[in-house]
Design a protein around this motif. Structure first.
Motif, PDB file in Angstrom:
ATOM      1  N   ARG A 223      45.943  32.059  35.760  1.00  0.00           N
ATOM      2  CA  ARG A 223      46.211  32.941  36.893  1.00  0.00           C
ATOM      3  C   ARG A 223      47.611  33.530  36.774  1.00  0.00           C
ATOM      4  O   ARG A 223      48.540  32.851  36.348  1.00  0.00           O
ATOM      5  CB  ARG A 223      46.094  32.178  38.204  1.00  0.00           C
ATOM      6  CG  ARG A 223      44.648  31.987  38.586  1.00  0.00           C
ATOM      7  CD  ARG A 223      44.535  31.603  40.035  1.00  0.00           C
ATOM      8  NE  ARG A 223      43.142  31.421  40.391  1.00  0.00           N
ATOM      9  CZ  ARG A 223      42.730  30.957  41.566  1.00  0.00           C
ATOM     10  NH1 ARG A 223      43.614  30.634  42.487  1.00  0.00           N
ATOM     11  NH2 ARG A 223      41.452  30.823  41.823  1.00  0.00           N
ATOM     12  N   PHE A 270      37.417  38.505  34.318  1.00  0.00           N
ATOM     13  CA  PHE A 270      38.730  39.044  34.679  1.00  0.00           C
ATOM     14  C   PHE A 270      38.622  39.683  36.054  1.00  0.00           C
ATOM     15  O   PHE A 270      37.785  40.551  36.279  1.00  0.00           O
ATOM     16  CB  PHE A 270      39.186  40.086  33.657  1.00  0.00           C
ATOM     17  CG  PHE A 270      40.500  40.720  34.018  1.00  0.00           C
ATOM     18  CD1 PHE A 270      41.698  40.086  33.687  1.00  0.00           C
ATOM     19  CD2 PHE A 270      40.557  41.907  34.726  1.00  0.00           C
ATOM     20  CE1 PHE A 270      42.923  40.649  34.036  1.00  0.00           C
ATOM     21  CE2 PHE A 270      41.775  42.466  35.092  1.00  0.00           C
ATOM     22  CZ  PHE A 270      42.955  41.843  34.740  1.00  0.00           C
ATOM     23  N   THR A 271      39.457  39.258  36.982  1.00  0.00           N
ATOM     24  CA  THR A 271      39.351  39.723  38.370  1.00  0.00           C
ATOM     25  C   THR A 271      40.732  39.965  38.984  1.00  0.00           C
ATOM     26  O   THR A 271      41.605  39.098  38.916  1.00  0.00           O
ATOM     27  CB  THR A 271      38.623  38.672  39.243  1.00  0.00           C
ATOM     28  OG1 THR A 271      37.371  38.356  38.623  1.00  0.00           O
ATOM     29  CG2 THR A 271      38.382  39.195  40.647  1.00  0.00           C
ATOM     30  N   VAL A 272      40.895  41.124  39.569  1.00  0.00           N
ATOM     31  CA  VAL A 272      42.023  41.364  40.471  1.00  0.00           C
ATOM     32  C   VAL A 272      41.448  41.215  41.874  1.00  0.00           C
ATOM     33  O   VAL A 272      40.743  42.095  42.359  1.00  0.00           O
ATOM     34  CB  VAL A 272      42.637  42.767  40.261  1.00  0.00           C
ATOM     35  CG1 VAL A 272      43.697  43.061  41.316  1.00  0.00           C
ATOM     36  CG2 VAL A 272      43.231  42.878  38.858  1.00  0.00           C
ATOM     37  N   SER A 292      47.027  39.807  42.115  1.00  0.00           N
ATOM     38  CA  SER A 292      46.690  38.582  41.393  1.00  0.00           C
ATOM     39  C   SER A 292      45.766  38.896  40.226  1.00  0.00           C
ATOM     40  O   SER A 292      45.001  39.857  40.259  1.00  0.00           O
ATOM     41  CB  SER A 292      45.970  37.612  42.328  1.00  0.00           C
ATOM     42  OG  SER A 292      44.734  38.163  42.732  1.00  0.00           O
ATOM     43  N   ASP A 294      42.950  36.747  37.915  1.00  0.00           N
ATOM     44  CA  ASP A 294      42.200  35.524  37.661  1.00  0.00           C
ATOM     45  C   ASP A 294      41.429  35.773  36.362  1.00  0.00           C
ATOM     46  O   ASP A 294      40.571  36.652  36.305  1.00  0.00           O
ATOM     47  CB  ASP A 294      41.239  35.265  38.834  1.00  0.00           C
ATOM     48  CG  ASP A 294      40.406  33.995  38.643  1.00  0.00           C
ATOM     49  OD1 ASP A 294      40.534  33.079  39.470  1.00  0.00           O
ATOM     50  OD2 ASP A 294      39.624  33.917  37.673  1.00  0.00           O
TER      51      ASP A 294
ATOM     52  N   ARG B 243      28.683  42.745  38.417  1.00  0.00           N
ATOM     53  CA  ARG B 243      29.631  42.921  39.517  1.00  0.00           C
ATOM     54  C   ARG B 243      29.472  44.265  40.209  1.00  0.00           C
ATOM     55  O   ARG B 243      29.162  45.272  39.580  1.00  0.00           O
ATOM     56  CB  ARG B 243      31.065  42.817  38.986  1.00  0.00           C
ATOM     57  CG  ARG B 243      31.403  41.439  38.505  1.00  0.00           C
ATOM     58  CD  ARG B 243      32.877  41.319  38.100  1.00  0.00           C
ATOM     59  NE  ARG B 243      33.129  39.946  37.648  1.00  0.00           N
ATOM     60  CZ  ARG B 243      34.311  39.351  37.651  1.00  0.00           C
ATOM     61  NH1 ARG B 243      35.385  40.003  38.065  1.00  0.00           N
ATOM     62  NH2 ARG B 243      34.441  38.110  37.242  1.00  0.00           N
ATOM     63  N   PHE B 247      37.194  46.863  44.312  1.00  0.00           N
ATOM     64  CA  PHE B 247      38.545  47.205  43.846  1.00  0.00           C
ATOM     65  C   PHE B 247      38.473  48.108  42.624  1.00  0.00           C
ATOM     66  O   PHE B 247      39.182  49.121  42.541  1.00  0.00           O
ATOM     67  CB  PHE B 247      39.350  45.943  43.520  1.00  0.00           C
ATOM     68  CG  PHE B 247      40.692  46.252  42.902  1.00  0.00           C
ATOM     69  CD1 PHE B 247      41.760  46.642  43.700  1.00  0.00           C
ATOM     70  CD2 PHE B 247      40.871  46.182  41.533  1.00  0.00           C
ATOM     71  CE1 PHE B 247      42.993  46.963  43.135  1.00  0.00           C
ATOM     72  CE2 PHE B 247      42.103  46.502  40.959  1.00  0.00           C
ATOM     73  CZ  PHE B 247      43.162  46.892  41.760  1.00  0.00           C
ATOM     74  N   PRO B 282      42.447  35.599  45.508  1.00  0.00           N
ATOM     75  CA  PRO B 282      42.543  35.683  44.049  1.00  0.00           C
ATOM     76  C   PRO B 282      41.237  35.368  43.315  1.00  0.00           C
ATOM     77  O   PRO B 282      40.951  35.971  42.287  1.00  0.00           O
ATOM     78  CB  PRO B 282      43.624  34.647  43.714  1.00  0.00           C
ATOM     79  CG  PRO B 282      44.466  34.577  44.930  1.00  0.00           C
ATOM     80  CD  PRO B 282      43.514  34.776  46.087  1.00  0.00           C
TER      81      PRO B 282
END
Lengths: 416, 416
Positions: A223, A270-272, A292, A294, B243, B247, B282
């Protein structure tokens, strides 16, 4: 090799009924469950298990961190037991299956093996690991399993306090008092192997029409927190050329990061998830953005290679702004390979259940058990992949199917 | 043509001193000003003006919405007066120059013309327009000027209430009582022309080293709110292919919008100032994003052409999400052209002051005066373009320079 008799004795209706029974402990108006770790509700979940086990003469044990064990004795009590289980605590707005399924599937497997009249060399234990859900009540997750595995010191866990100042030590003592018939057991015992059944908490099994997920690894995770600094400005007056717009820079950065983290096999996660703009007013050019990252992957080398590039991608796309990227957490992948996943796979095949290899995106108690014994996980589908949510759902058939595979695997492991 | 005598009589020290005097009314610890519309502090600002005017025999007037006029009589009192002014109210954390500069520059111009012994055919009036700062106390900005111009009905404005339930009617009455020597004046009078001096509230003049901004227009503006709907998901489990990340979709959209709104001349003002992610955690794939668009341009045709494409750009870049764009506000551009800007330009040249044509990005009382008479604005630099902020700053020289140009222009206009 087990012959399918244990699996056949799994009782779908009984397993479902016990889920509904357990869901009464902390039931929410929306049909979910709020059963925080080491509360009376959580202690009473242990009590129910103890009572159900006692009907068959299974003895219950509790250790100094509140982990709870329902034991079906083996023919050689001196051998290390084979364990299976998960957790009974939930998120504040949790569902009826996360955690509790692994505990009830383990008890169901013990009962099925019992009903099949199968004796095993090693004892079999259905386990409740204390406080898996970090942050819901105490500021530590997978508490019981990590203390059991020796990764976290008992004393360090016991002194943690919840939001009201109640310590883990006090909460364990209170839990202990609500299950007086359980026998005290010290930490540090040997375990022959561990298998955890769990709902997938993701959409893959359902989407692909598979019943059993043979978990190949729990992903590693990194993170990061990224701060982009620009300059506040009047939206009507500052020309584009003079702007230092933190929103524009931050979205240039996230776009480049998403590109950087795109893999052809779609294994990278992969995540914001958090993205906060300041001052966040329609007529003001944003001066600051914090977001952030992740990032999860089952391969440590990929975690290192892709993750180490975050800083560079941020700097290369910051435009006229400043940017700072800080890693806030890192956990290594936990691969499950060798005998146990193979046993799960062949049990599913033998029972005629569709299956697929699958990664665990979330963390589980198995991470810590894997440090002290051969460990594996069995996933079953959950509706739309939704978890940590009151509408979490699963079918009686899928839950029973996972328990059937588990029963088969436990028989084999307990006779080794 | 004026011969520069009026401009030469502008007293830089006096003008600065009056700014500092006014800044005492609502002075904040950080050196800013909090003087909300129609409070006692705001009434007392009118009182100071009245007193300064009275020293020269200038009479003061007040109208039913609290607009305040300090009049230097002309040789033909039957002619419509030439007016100049701005506002005395501030934002909750405002500065020492926004608004009040236009009022004090107008009074300074009247005094300079007086000191130069110049008589004018038409009367000259320094004006305070009531409650320019919308949302600071009452839910309407440019209140006094829009009521004066007949755009807003007096009765509608008077019944508005502040956060404590005090109505504009009550606040005007209280203001009226604090300036008993002022003479009541009805709404609906004729104005020959109006010139408003103001700090730029942007960085252009300072950055280009110019003293005088000849305002060519107040931009038109369109505001939109865009909602992007995806689906929440677990950051560790949901594959990229599955997904619906709000965002990612929202930033694809904003990126495309920024491209769409990029013009070679850098006249377009396009800003995403507010951008809110849900649930903003997050480890959760964002399911919803709401963001604002602030788009300004001096040309109505461009406002229409570019702005009307917002919806299409949103839809073309929404990926697997849904998107809805709604226009929440639209105001037309107010061009200043013809005689008045030319007079300002030539006065600046005659006084040897550097100048440039400039757009007003912010709204001003001049928008409404332009509906009833020839109107123009003079900008002077403010430090780093910062405004609506306690650290707002300007130099005595620049403030005096703007007042010199204003004095010259007023003499010319008042003799027409």
């Amino acid at each position: 090799m087990s012959d399918g008799k244990a699996g056949a004795k799994v009782d779908e209706a009984r397993l479902w009924r016990r889920h509904m029974d357990m869901a009464e402990l902390g039931k929410t108006p929306k049909g979910g469950v709020r059963r925080l770790a080491l509360t009376d509700l959580d202690a009473d979940a242990r009590g129910k298990l103890m009572a159900w086990g006692a009907e068959r003469g299974f003895k219950s044990f509790i250790d100094p961190i509140g982990n709870f064990f329902v034991r079906r004795e083996g023919t050689d009590p001196s051998l290390a037991p084979v364990m299976s289980g998960s957790h009974t605590d939930t998120q504040p707005s949790g569902g009826r299956f996360d955690g509790i399924y692994g505990v009830l599937a383990a008890l169901e497997a013990l009962e099925a093996i019992d009903d099949a009249g199968i004796g095993t060399r090693r004892a079999l234990e259905a386990v409740v690991w204390t406080c898996e859900e970090g942050g819901a009540r105490f500021p530590m997750g997978t508490m019981g399993s990590s203390v059991f595995a020796g990764t976290v010191k008992l004393a360090d866990a016991l002194e943690l306090a919840d939001f009201d100042g109640v310590t883990v030590a006090e909460a364990v003592e209170r839990t202990r008092a609500r299950v007086p018939a359980a026998v005290d057991r010290p930490l540090g015992m040997k375990v022959a192997s561990f298998v955890e059944a769990h709902i997938e908490q993701g959409p893959e099994l359902e989407a692909r029409g598979k019943t059993i997920g043979v978990v190949t690894a729990i992903q590693g995770a990194r993170r990061f927190l990224v701060e982009v600094l620009g300059e506040d400005g009047h939206a009507g007056t500052v020309t584009r050329a003079r702007r230092r717009d933190a929103f524009v820079a931050a979205t240039d950065i996230t776009k480049a990061l998403y590109r950087h983290f795109t893999d052809p096999d779609d294994v990278v996660r992969f995540t914001v998830g958090r993205f906060t703009v300041e001052p966040n007013a329609p007529a003001v050019i944003p001066g600051r953005v914090v977001f952030s990252i992740d990032f999860r992957h089952p391969d440590e080398a990929v975690l290192t290679r892709l993750g180490d590039a975050v800083e560079g991608v941020c700097q290369a796309n910051r435009g006229p702004c400043e940017v700072k990227a800080v890693q806030t957490a890192r956990s290594q992948p936990v691969p499950f390979s060798g005998l146990l996943p193979d046993l799960i796979q062949s049990a599913a095949d033998r029972l005629g259940l569709s299956s697929m290899p699958i990664l665990s995106g979330a963390g589980h108690d198995s991470i810590y058990l894997a440090k002290i014994c051969p460990t594996a996980m069995i996933f079953v589908p959950c509706e739309k992949g939704i978890s940590h949510n009151e509408i979490e759902n699963a079918t009686p058939y899928d839950l029973a199917s996972g328990a059937r595979v588990l029963a088969e695997v436990l028989v084999e492991l307990a006779n080794r």
